[in-house]
Write a protein that holds these residues in place. Structure first.
Motif, PDB file in Angstrom:
ATOM      1  N   ARG A  60       6.780   3.450 -15.687  1.00  0.00           N
ATOM      2  CA  ARG A  60       5.990   3.301 -14.466  1.00  0.00           C
ATOM      3  C   ARG A  60       6.842   3.757 -13.281  1.00  0.00           C
ATOM      4  O   ARG A  60       8.073   3.597 -13.293  1.00  0.00           O
ATOM      5  CB  ARG A  60       5.559   1.848 -14.257  1.00  0.00           C
ATOM      6  CG  ARG A  60       4.535   1.349 -15.266  1.00  0.00           C
ATOM      7  CD  ARG A  60       3.213   2.081 -15.167  1.00  0.00           C
ATOM      8  NE  ARG A  60       2.200   1.537 -16.052  1.00  0.00           N
ATOM      9  CZ  ARG A  60       1.996   1.922 -17.310  1.00  0.00           C
ATOM     10  NH1 ARG A  60       2.784   2.854 -17.853  1.00  0.00           N
ATOM     11  NH2 ARG A  60       1.033   1.387 -18.033  1.00  0.00           N
ATOM     12  N   ARG A  61       6.194   4.301 -12.294  1.00  0.00           N
ATOM     13  CA  ARG A  61       6.918   4.698 -11.087  1.00  0.00           C
ATOM     14  C   ARG A  61       7.566   3.470 -10.463  1.00  0.00           C
ATOM     15  O   ARG A  61       7.001   2.370 -10.493  1.00  0.00           O
ATOM     16  CB  ARG A  61       5.964   5.349 -10.087  1.00  0.00           C
ATOM     17  CG  ARG A  61       5.365   6.659 -10.551  1.00  0.00           C
ATOM     18  CD  ARG A  61       4.289   7.142  -9.604  1.00  0.00           C
ATOM     19  NE  ARG A  61       4.815   7.363  -8.260  1.00  0.00           N
ATOM     20  CZ  ARG A  61       4.062   7.456  -7.166  1.00  0.00           C
ATOM     21  NH1 ARG A  61       2.748   7.317  -7.246  1.00  0.00           N
ATOM     22  NH2 ARG A  61       4.613   7.665  -6.001  1.00  0.00           N
ATOM     23  N   PRO A  62       8.764   3.602  -9.874  1.00  0.00           N
ATOM     24  CA  PRO A  62       9.425   2.454  -9.253  1.00  0.00           C
ATOM     25  C   PRO A  62       8.559   1.829  -8.163  1.00  0.00           C
ATOM     26  O   PRO A  62       7.861   2.542  -7.422  1.00  0.00           O
ATOM     27  CB  PRO A  62      10.705   3.066  -8.664  1.00  0.00           C
ATOM     28  CG  PRO A  62      10.950   4.304  -9.464  1.00  0.00           C
ATOM     29  CD  PRO A  62       9.587   4.827  -9.807  1.00  0.00           C
ATOM     30  N   LEU A  63       8.611   0.524  -8.062  1.00  0.00           N
ATOM     31  CA  LEU A  63       7.780  -0.182  -7.096  1.00  0.00           C
ATOM     32  C   LEU A  63       8.046   0.298  -5.675  1.00  0.00           C
ATOM     33  O   LEU A  63       7.125   0.445  -4.861  1.00  0.00           O
ATOM     34  CB  LEU A  63       8.032  -1.694  -7.209  1.00  0.00           C
ATOM     35  CG  LEU A  63       7.036  -2.603  -6.496  1.00  0.00           C
ATOM     36  CD1 LEU A  63       5.643  -2.453  -7.080  1.00  0.00           C
ATOM     37  CD2 LEU A  63       7.492  -4.066  -6.597  1.00  0.00           C
ATOM     38  N   GLU A  64       9.317   0.567  -5.364  1.00  0.00           N
ATOM     39  CA  GLU A  64       9.651   0.984  -3.998  1.00  0.00           C
ATOM     40  C   GLU A  64       9.055   2.341  -3.655  1.00  0.00           C
ATOM     41  O   GLU A  64       8.931   2.684  -2.470  1.00  0.00           O
ATOM     42  CB  GLU A  64      11.165   1.006  -3.802  1.00  0.00           C
ATOM     43  CG  GLU A  64      11.939   1.917  -4.731  1.00  0.00           C
ATOM     44  CD  GLU A  64      12.413   1.219  -5.982  1.00  0.00           C
ATOM     45  OE1 GLU A  64      13.369   1.714  -6.603  1.00  0.00           O
ATOM     46  OE2 GLU A  64      11.824   0.163  -6.335  1.00  0.00           O
ATOM     47  N   ASP A  65       8.670   3.110  -4.672  1.00  0.00           N
ATOM     48  CA  ASP A  65       8.071   4.422  -4.408  1.00  0.00           C
ATOM     49  C   ASP A  65       6.588   4.327  -4.076  1.00  0.00           C
ATOM     50  O   ASP A  65       6.017   5.271  -3.516  1.00  0.00           O
ATOM     51  CB  ASP A  65       8.235   5.343  -5.624  1.00  0.00           C
ATOM     52  CG  ASP A  65       9.669   5.805  -5.810  1.00  0.00           C
ATOM     53  OD1 ASP A  65      10.524   5.473  -4.968  1.00  0.00           O
ATOM     54  OD2 ASP A  65       9.931   6.499  -6.812  1.00  0.00           O
ATOM     55  N   LYS A 115       2.432   0.114   7.546  1.00  0.00           N
ATOM     56  CA  LYS A 115       1.899   1.471   7.668  1.00  0.00           C
ATOM     57  C   LYS A 115       2.399   2.312   6.498  1.00  0.00           C
ATOM     58  O   LYS A 115       3.415   1.984   5.875  1.00  0.00           O
ATOM     59  CB  LYS A 115       2.332   2.129   8.990  1.00  0.00           C
ATOM     60  CG  LYS A 115       1.715   1.491  10.229  1.00  0.00           C
ATOM     61  CD  LYS A 115       2.102   2.281  11.481  1.00  0.00           C
ATOM     62  CE  LYS A 115       1.447   1.683  12.716  1.00  0.00           C
ATOM     63  NZ  LYS A 115       1.783   2.468  13.951  1.00  0.00           N
ATOM     64  N   TYR A 116       1.685   3.410   6.235  1.00  0.00           N
ATOM     65  CA  TYR A 116       2.093   4.311   5.149  1.00  0.00           C
ATOM     66  C   TYR A 116       3.404   4.982   5.537  1.00  0.00           C
ATOM     67  O   TYR A 116       3.536   5.552   6.626  1.00  0.00           O
ATOM     68  CB  TYR A 116       1.009   5.369   4.910  1.00  0.00           C
ATOM     69  CG  TYR A 116       1.219   6.176   3.645  1.00  0.00           C
ATOM     70  CD1 TYR A 116       0.539   5.858   2.479  1.00  0.00           C
ATOM     71  CD2 TYR A 116       2.106   7.251   3.615  1.00  0.00           C
ATOM     72  CE1 TYR A 116       0.726   6.588   1.320  1.00  0.00           C
ATOM     73  CE2 TYR A 116       2.314   7.985   2.469  1.00  0.00           C
ATOM     74  CZ  TYR A 116       1.615   7.647   1.313  1.00  0.00           C
ATOM     75  OH  TYR A 116       1.815   8.373   0.166  1.00  0.00           O
ATOM     76  N   ASP A 117       4.370   4.926   4.658  1.00  0.00           N
ATOM     77  CA  ASP A 117       5.665   5.552   4.886  1.00  0.00           C
ATOM     78  C   ASP A 117       5.578   7.020   4.470  1.00  0.00           C
ATOM     79  O   ASP A 117       5.585   7.339   3.280  1.00  0.00           O
ATOM     80  CB  ASP A 117       6.747   4.826   4.082  1.00  0.00           C
ATOM     81  CG  ASP A 117       8.140   5.380   4.326  1.00  0.00           C
ATOM     82  OD1 ASP A 117       8.267   6.418   4.994  1.00  0.00           O
ATOM     83  OD2 ASP A 117       9.114   4.769   3.820  1.00  0.00           O
ATOM     84  N   ARG A 118       5.487   7.919   5.438  1.00  0.00           N
ATOM     85  CA  ARG A 118       5.312   9.337   5.137  1.00  0.00           C
ATOM     86  C   ARG A 118       6.490   9.932   4.378  1.00  0.00           C
ATOM     87  O   ARG A 118       6.353  10.973   3.741  1.00  0.00           O
ATOM     88  CB  ARG A 118       5.079  10.123   6.436  1.00  0.00           C
ATOM     89  CG  ARG A 118       3.735   9.841   7.118  1.00  0.00           C
ATOM     90  CD  ARG A 118       2.583  10.304   6.249  1.00  0.00           C
ATOM     91  NE  ARG A 118       1.304  10.205   6.944  1.00  0.00           N
ATOM     92  CZ  ARG A 118       0.717  11.209   7.570  1.00  0.00           C
ATOM     93  NH1 ARG A 118       1.293  12.397   7.596  1.00  0.00           N
ATOM     94  NH2 ARG A 118      -0.447  11.032   8.169  1.00  0.00           N
ATOM     95  N   ASP A 119       7.649   9.288   4.429  1.00  0.00           N
ATOM     96  CA  ASP A 119       8.795   9.780   3.659  1.00  0.00           C
ATOM     97  C   ASP A 119       8.550   9.670   2.146  1.00  0.00           C
ATOM     98  O   ASP A 119       9.215  10.352   1.359  1.00  0.00           O
ATOM     99  CB  ASP A 119      10.062   9.006   4.017  1.00  0.00           C
ATOM    100  CG  ASP A 119      10.558   9.334   5.420  1.00  0.00           C
ATOM    101  OD1 ASP A 119      10.226  10.431   5.920  1.00  0.00           O
ATOM    102  OD2 ASP A 119      11.263   8.495   6.008  1.00  0.00           O
ATOM    103  N   LYS A 120       7.594   8.838   1.770  1.00  0.00           N
ATOM    104  CA  LYS A 120       7.270   8.674   0.349  1.00  0.00           C
ATOM    105  C   LYS A 120       6.133   9.583  -0.104  1.00  0.00           C
ATOM    106  O   LYS A 120       5.790   9.599  -1.295  1.00  0.00           O
ATOM    107  CB  LYS A 120       6.895   7.213   0.061  1.00  0.00           C
ATOM    108  CG  LYS A 120       8.002   6.212   0.336  1.00  0.00           C
ATOM    109  CD  LYS A 120       7.538   4.801   0.015  1.00  0.00           C
ATOM    110  CE  LYS A 120       8.641   3.784   0.325  1.00  0.00           C
ATOM    111  NZ  LYS A 120       8.205   2.400  -0.006  1.00  0.00           N
TER     112      LYS A 120
END
Length: 245
Positions: free
Chosen positions: A199-204, A210-215
Motif C-alpha cells: 500500500r502507498r505510505p500513509l504520509e503520501d 488543505k491539499y498538499d500540492r507537493d504530494k
C-alpha cells in the motif's frame, strides 16, 4: 475487537487466486453472508441479495460462461501500452483464477431500491453518476464479506462481472432480468501463502486542512506507478501465482 485488531484484519485480507478443494464450513459461510447483510447503504436501501453456488455442476457452468466475455475484455486490454496491461489479460485466457474455488457468491443488486435515497442525490450530490450511491452500496456489502472471510481464516477473491458476462451469468443462476450481478466472491481455503501486500505510505496520501500540492502526482508519475505495480505482480493470474491486491 479493538482498533488494532481491526487494522490487523484489514491488512491480512488478500485476493487469492488458487484454492484448496476443502469445503467451506456452513457456520463460516453464514457469518460471511451476515456480514454482507449488515453493510451500510444509502437511506438503508439494502439493494443486495446473494446467490451461493456450491454445486460443482453449476460452478462449472459459471466458469464456462466466463470465457467468451473475458476474451472480449482481452482485446480491449491490448489497447494499453504493454507495461501497464493487466497480467490477467495480457493474452487470451484458458481458465479463470477462481476455477478451483469451492464456493462462489454472486452479489446481486436491485436498482429499484435506489429510490430509498433522497431524490436530489441523483442530480446535486457530487458522488459520480446518478446511480453512484447504489454502486457504493453494493461495494460496501462485498467489502464486508471479504473481511469476514479473512476473519474466518478463509481466502477470497473479488471478481468483477462485466455487462456481457452478467447477462449470461443471470441465465445460469436464474436471476430475474431486472436485477444485476455486480460481482462474484470466490471463497475457500488458500492453496498458497500470498506475498506481502503493498500500500502507498500513509504520509503520501493524507493531507491536513488543505491539499498538499507537493504530494500531487503528475500523469507521468501515475503511469510510472502503474508500471511498478505490474512489475510487482508479474506472475499471470491464470497460473495461480501469488499476487498483491
Amino acid at each position: 475487537m479493538n482498533l488494532d485488531e481491526f487494522l490487523a484484519l484489514a491488512k491480512a485480507r488478500r485476493s487469492t487466486r488458487r484454492f484448496k478443494p476443502d469445503a467451506v464450513p456452513d457456520e463460516a459461510l453464514q457469518k460471511i453472508l451476515e456480514a454482507g447483510r449488515w453493510a451500510m447503504s444509502g437511506a438503508n436501501g439494502q439493494p443486495w441479495e446473494f446467490v451461493v453456488v456450491r454445486d460443482a455442476g453449476i460452478r462449472k457452468q459459471v466458469l464456462d460462461s466466463w470465457r467468451e466475455p473475458m476474451n472480449e475484455a482481452w482485446f480491449v486490454e491490448e489497447t494499453r501500452v504493454p507495461e501497464i496491461r493487466h497480467h490477467h489479460l495480457r493474452e487470451p485466457l484458458s481458465e479463470p483464477s477462481f476455477s478451483d474455488a469451492p464456493v462462489l457468491i454472486a452479489i446481486v443488486g436491485d436498482r429499484r431500491t435506489y429510490q430509498a435515497t433522497v431524490l436530489g442525490a441523483s442530480f446535486l450530490i457530487n458522488e459520480g453518476a446518478a446511480d453512484a450511491i447504489y454502486i457504493k452500496n453494493m461495494a460496501n456489502a462485498a467489502q464486508n464479506m471479504h473481511l469476514a472471510a479473512a476473519a474466518a481464516g478463509l481466502a477470497s477473491e473479488w471478481i468483477s462481472v462485466n455487462r456481457l458476462w452478467g447477462q449470461t451469468l443471470k441465465k445460469v443462476l436464474n436471476v430475474p432480468e431486472i436485477l444485476e450481478i455486480q460481482t462474484l466472491a470466490a471463497v475457500g481455503y488458500p492453496a498458497y501463502t500470498p506475498n506481502p501486500s503493498y500500500r502507498r505510505p500513509l504520509e503520501d496520501i493524507v493531507h491536513y486542512d488543505k491539499y498538499d500540492r507537493d504530494k500531487y502526482r503528475s500523469g507521468e508519475d501515475v503511469v510510472r506507478y502503474l508500471a511498478s505495480l505490474r512489475e510487482n505482480t508479474a506472475a499471470p493470474y491464470r497460473q495461480g501465482a501469488p499476487e498483491q491486491s
